[in-house]
Scaffold this active site. Structure first.
Site, PDB file in Angstrom:
ATOM      1  N   GLU A  72      18.093 -16.984 -16.160  1.00 51.77           N
ATOM      2  CA  GLU A  72      17.193 -15.861 -16.409  1.00 51.77           C
ATOM      3  C   GLU A  72      17.948 -14.549 -16.619  1.00 51.77           C
ATOM      4  OE1 GLU A  72      13.098 -16.537 -13.946  1.00 51.77           O
ATOM      5  OE2 GLU A  72      14.902 -16.281 -12.737  1.00 51.77           O
TER       6      GLU A  72
ATOM      7  N   LYS B 260       6.822 -10.995 -16.541  1.00 51.65           N
ATOM      8  CA  LYS B 260       6.630 -11.211 -15.107  1.00 51.65           C
ATOM      9  C   LYS B 260       5.545 -12.239 -14.841  1.00 51.65           C
ATOM     10  CE  LYS B 260       7.300 -10.571 -10.767  1.00 51.65           C
ATOM     11  NZ  LYS B 260       8.492 -11.210 -10.177  1.00 51.65           N
TER      12      LYS B 260
ATOM     13  N   ASN C 150      -1.703   1.330   6.501  1.00 52.18           N
ATOM     14  CA  ASN C 150      -0.986   0.162   5.980  1.00 52.18           C
ATOM     15  C   ASN C 150      -0.791  -0.823   7.116  1.00 52.18           C
ATOM     16  OD1 ASN C 150      -0.764   1.377   3.507  1.00 52.18           O
ATOM     17  ND2 ASN C 150       1.430   1.777   3.646  1.00 52.18           N
ATOM     18  N   GLY C 151      -0.776  -2.111   6.814  1.00 57.10           N
ATOM     19  CA  GLY C 151      -0.530  -3.122   7.834  1.00 57.10           C
ATOM     20  C   GLY C 151      -1.803  -3.834   8.245  1.00 57.10           C
TER      21      GLY C 151
ATOM     22  N   ARG D 153       4.076   0.056  -6.514  1.00 58.01           N
ATOM     23  CA  ARG D 153       3.967  -0.819  -5.353  1.00 58.01           C
ATOM     24  C   ARG D 153       2.840  -1.827  -5.506  1.00 58.01           C
ATOM     25  NH1 ARG D 153       6.389   1.712  -0.752  1.00 58.01           N
ATOM     26  NH2 ARG D 153       4.843   0.836   0.661  1.00 58.01           N
TER      27      ARG D 153
ATOM     28  N   LYS E  52      18.176 -18.696 -11.680  1.00 58.94           N
ATOM     29  CA  LYS E  52      18.445 -17.264 -11.613  1.00 58.94           C
ATOM     30  C   LYS E  52      19.566 -16.870 -12.601  1.00 58.94           C
ATOM     31  CE  LYS E  52      15.383 -15.729  -8.971  1.00 58.94           C
ATOM     32  NZ  LYS E  52      14.505 -16.733  -9.582  1.00 58.94           N
TER      33      LYS E  52
ATOM     34  N   TRP F 287      -3.850  -2.213  -1.046  1.00 53.71           N
ATOM     35  CA  TRP F 287      -3.727  -3.607  -1.483  1.00 53.71           C
ATOM     36  C   TRP F 287      -4.509  -4.421  -0.467  1.00 53.71           C
ATOM     37  CZ3 TRP F 287      -0.918  -8.267  -0.156  1.00 53.71           C
ATOM     38  CH2 TRP F 287      -0.723  -9.148  -1.235  1.00 53.71           C
TER      39      TRP F 287
ATOM     40  N   HIS G 120      26.502 -40.484 -11.136  1.00 53.49           N
ATOM     41  CA  HIS G 120      25.655 -41.141 -12.134  1.00 53.49           C
ATOM     42  C   HIS G 120      25.628 -40.383 -13.455  1.00 53.49           C
ATOM     43  CE1 HIS G 120      24.236 -44.053  -9.224  1.00 53.49           C
ATOM     44  NE2 HIS G 120      24.024 -43.068  -8.373  1.00 53.49           N
TER      45      HIS G 120
ATOM     46  N   GLU H 208      17.106 -23.492  -8.004  1.00 55.51           N
ATOM     47  CA  GLU H 208      16.730 -22.079  -8.051  1.00 55.51           C
ATOM     48  C   GLU H 208      17.934 -21.194  -8.354  1.00 55.51           C
ATOM     49  OE1 GLU H 208      14.534 -18.494  -7.710  1.00 55.51           O
ATOM     50  OE2 GLU H 208      14.076 -20.554  -8.286  1.00 55.51           O
TER      51      GLU H 208
ATOM     52  N   CYS I 165       0.820  -1.202   0.000  1.00 56.36           N
ATOM     53  CA  CYS I 165       0.000   0.000   0.000  1.00 56.36           C
ATOM     54  C   CYS I 165       0.860   1.261   0.000  1.00 56.36           C
ATOM     55  CB  CYS I 165      -0.900   0.011   1.227  1.00 56.36           C
ATOM     56  SG  CYS I 165      -1.825  -1.514   1.464  1.00 56.36           S
TER      57      CYS I 165
END
Length: 615
Positions: free
Chosen positions: A491, A610, A101-102, A27, A488, A75, A507, A484, A2
């Site tokens: 990408e 995205k 916010n929160g 945001r 990265k 949000w 192996h 992962e 937010c």
């Protein structure tokens, strides 16, 4: 997440606030609103959707160009993203306006208390209780800052609050607990905002508020106190970047910003999940407990980085629930005729909630009678809407294509879901759940510690920027971390990178090892799983004997890896199932720095989007 803006000064508050909100659009949000004080009156406007909807409403019914105002991009957390739940929230008399916010964790009890005194609350939000409480407190003391202090002492949770009152027309009051709020100090004008981006076009002089502080912002300056009313010390600073970099918060890229935001993102995902009795709750659950107790199989469906989160989730689900767990690439799932029925629980993981492969897998699962639980970062998106249960990650918007904070918060969410299933099925006691959540609560600080020690990793990445290949090895939950790390680099750096289970070296993959080849090894803790630790140390010796350049990620205090590490990266000691939360961070920094050294655009890598909304 937010965005908050407040203003007191000679300009039109409406214009300043709207412009500030526009600079905070990156945001992410699902509604927006403003409130303006003018001549002792308070007027507000708010609309669901993007700022363009608010612009249309203001064109049809303009607000005055008063000198004091507040604004918000929301949000959604409590309540659907609609006009009623949008901020600001007013009291019954329309004299107080609040943006927030929160999450206020005890809002239900406060709401019931207010209702008992005859207050009528119009929204589903936790925020609205504050406007009513402020109105009561102001009536008793006649001072908005004191009213805010009295209210904040009653609130539980993490929050930023900014408020105005028609009977205090020259001041905007803000409060902060575990949620950002900064003050901008201009020439005869003062700003409040959740991010300096909101006011950087007007001033670069700022004040950083501390924990549990209340600020009174007037055009001629600010006063800051603690929640107890005592004078507070604050830190003034000068922002050394301009408006063109504002939306990135001074970082060179969104990815760097989002890596730095991970401690807060993890903390926000954990916020308010467990009550004092150790009972865990998700955001929305429309699956009866009796149905979850009958589940015989869990299937995780996801794509890309979210798939790696699912591979790690498998360990937690099986360990804490004793239910078999499969992990499937969503793009392949429905095409292989998977065996699903009413006793299957499908967990769909998607940052955007719009990933088409995952959405189609979800729909196929529901057609077969399975129940679906979504882990998602975007409130109200399609995947959560079509699922039977939802856990939102609350990571805030992630702009960079390569996922960082979304991945870490997905890992946290997977652990919470596994614990929730253990709670419902009776395989985890409340004290055991509290113990794991307690360990998870240390992760934000541990991630922050890792981030503080990353300069050697950046130097290493720059030195390896001309290498054609990097390999990654891991065991147990370290294997998905290796996958992962390799993703990265693919990408961002556009280079060959592969992740392997370390035990599979002999192996076949060991044939790839050659002199000076960088190999990153994620080492499990020597505590508790010493057999695994000993085996991976043997793997390191095998590849080093063949000339590889070893980059070893090991926990603090593990001295046994020292003789075999050409480069050693330390991470805090954690329980085995939580190690990916700290071990992944150096790999993110490594990939970002290496790609930057190669001259690549890290926020928008070539050929990638995205959110993948086509199959």
């Amino acid at each position: 997440m937010c965005g908050i803006v407040g203003y007191a000064g000679p300009q039109s508050a409406l214009d300043v606030v709207i412009a500030g909100l526009r600079r905070l659009e990156y945001r992410g949000y699902d509604s927006a609103g403003v409130a303006v004080l003018d001549g002792g009156g308070l007027l507000a406007a708010k609309r669901a959707g993007k700022l363009v909807n608010l612009d249309k409403a203001l064109a049809e019914a303009p607000l005055p160009a008063g000198p004091v105002g507040i604004g918000h991009t929301r949000w959604a957390t409590h309540g659907a993203p609609n006009d009623t739940n949008a901020h600001p929230h007013l009291d019954s008399a329309g004299r107080v306006a609040v943006v927030h916010n929160g999450i206020i964790e005890n809002f239900a009890a406060l709401r019931a208390e207010l209702a008992g005194r005859g207050h009528v609350l119009a929204s589903e939000t936790d925020t609205e209780v504050v406007s009513h409480l402020l109105a009561e407190a102001f009536a008793g003391c006649g001072d908005l800052a004191e009213a805010m202090r009295r209210v904040c002492r009653r609130l539980e949770g993490a929050f930023t609050l900014v408020a105005v009152h028609a009977d205090a027309p020259d001041v905007v009051v803000g409060a902060r607990r575990n949620s950002p709020l900064v003050v901008g100090v201009g020439e005869g004008e003062t700003f409040l905002a959740s991010d300096v981006a909101a006011f950087i076009a007007h001033t670069r002089d700022a004040i950083e508020l501390g924990q549990d502080q209340v600020v009174e912002a007037r055009r001629d300056g600010v006063t800051v106190t603690g929640f107890d009313g005592s004078p507070a010390e604050v830190r003034s600073y000068h922002v050394d970047w301009d408006a063109s970099a504002a939306e990135k918060g001074g970082y060179a890229s969104f990815m760097l910003k989002e890596i730095a935001e991970q401690p807060k993102a993890v903390a926000d995902t954990l916020l308010g999940r467990v009550d004092g009795e150790g009972t865990l709750s998700l955001d929305e659950v429309r699956i009866p407990a009796a149905v979850l107790r009958e589940v015989e199989k869990v299937v995780v469906v996801a794509c890309g980085t979210a798939f790696h989160a699912g591979l790690i989730a498998k360990y937690a689900v099986e360990h804490w629930t004793r239910v078999p767990c499969e992990v499937e690439l969503a793009s392949e799932f429905r095409y292989r005729d998977p065996i699903l029925d009413a006793r299957t629980l499908v967990i769909a993981i998607s940052q955007s909630g719009e990933t088409m492969d995952t959405l189609m897998a979800l729909r196929h699962a529901r057609e077969q009678g399975a129940k679906v639980l979504a882990i998602c970062n975007t409130n109200g998106s399609t995947i959560p809407r079509e699922s039977d249960a939802v856990l939102y990650t609350h990571a805030g918007p992630e702009v960079a294509v390569a996922s960082t904070k979304a991945f870490l918060t997905q890992l946290v969410a997977c652990n919470l879901v596994a614990l929730y299933l253990g709670q419902v099925r009776g395989t985890k006691r409340s004290d055991e759940i509290r113990a794991v959540v307690r360990e998870l609560s240390h992760v934000p600080e541990q991630v922050a510690r890792v981030l503080e020690t990353m300069e050697p990793v950046r130097e290493l990445a720059r030195s390896l920027s001309d290498k054609p290949t990097v390999l990654f090895l891991g065991r147990h939950v370290g294997h998905p971390v290796a996958l992962e790390g390799a993703l990265k680099l693919k990408e961002l750096a556009y280079m060959h990178a592969e992740g392997f289970a370390a035990g599979e070296l002999k192996h076949g993959p060991i044939a790839l090892i050659e002199r000076d080849l960088p190999v990153v090894v994620v080492v499990p803790s020597p505590r508790g799983r010493s057999v695994l630790h000993g085996k991976i140390v043997s793997n390191i010796q095998e590849i080093r004997a063949r000339g590889a350049r070893t980059v070893v990620i090991a926990e603090e205090g593990d001295e046994s890896v020292l003789p075999y590490a050409d480069h050693l990266v330390r991470v805090p000691a954690t329980p085995a199932l939580l190690q990916p939360l700290v071990a992944t961070v150096p790999l993110q920094v490594f990939a970002c720095e290496l790609a930057t050294a190669r001259g690549n655009e890290v926020d928008q890598p070539r050929n990638l989007a995205k959110s993948v909304t086509v199959e």
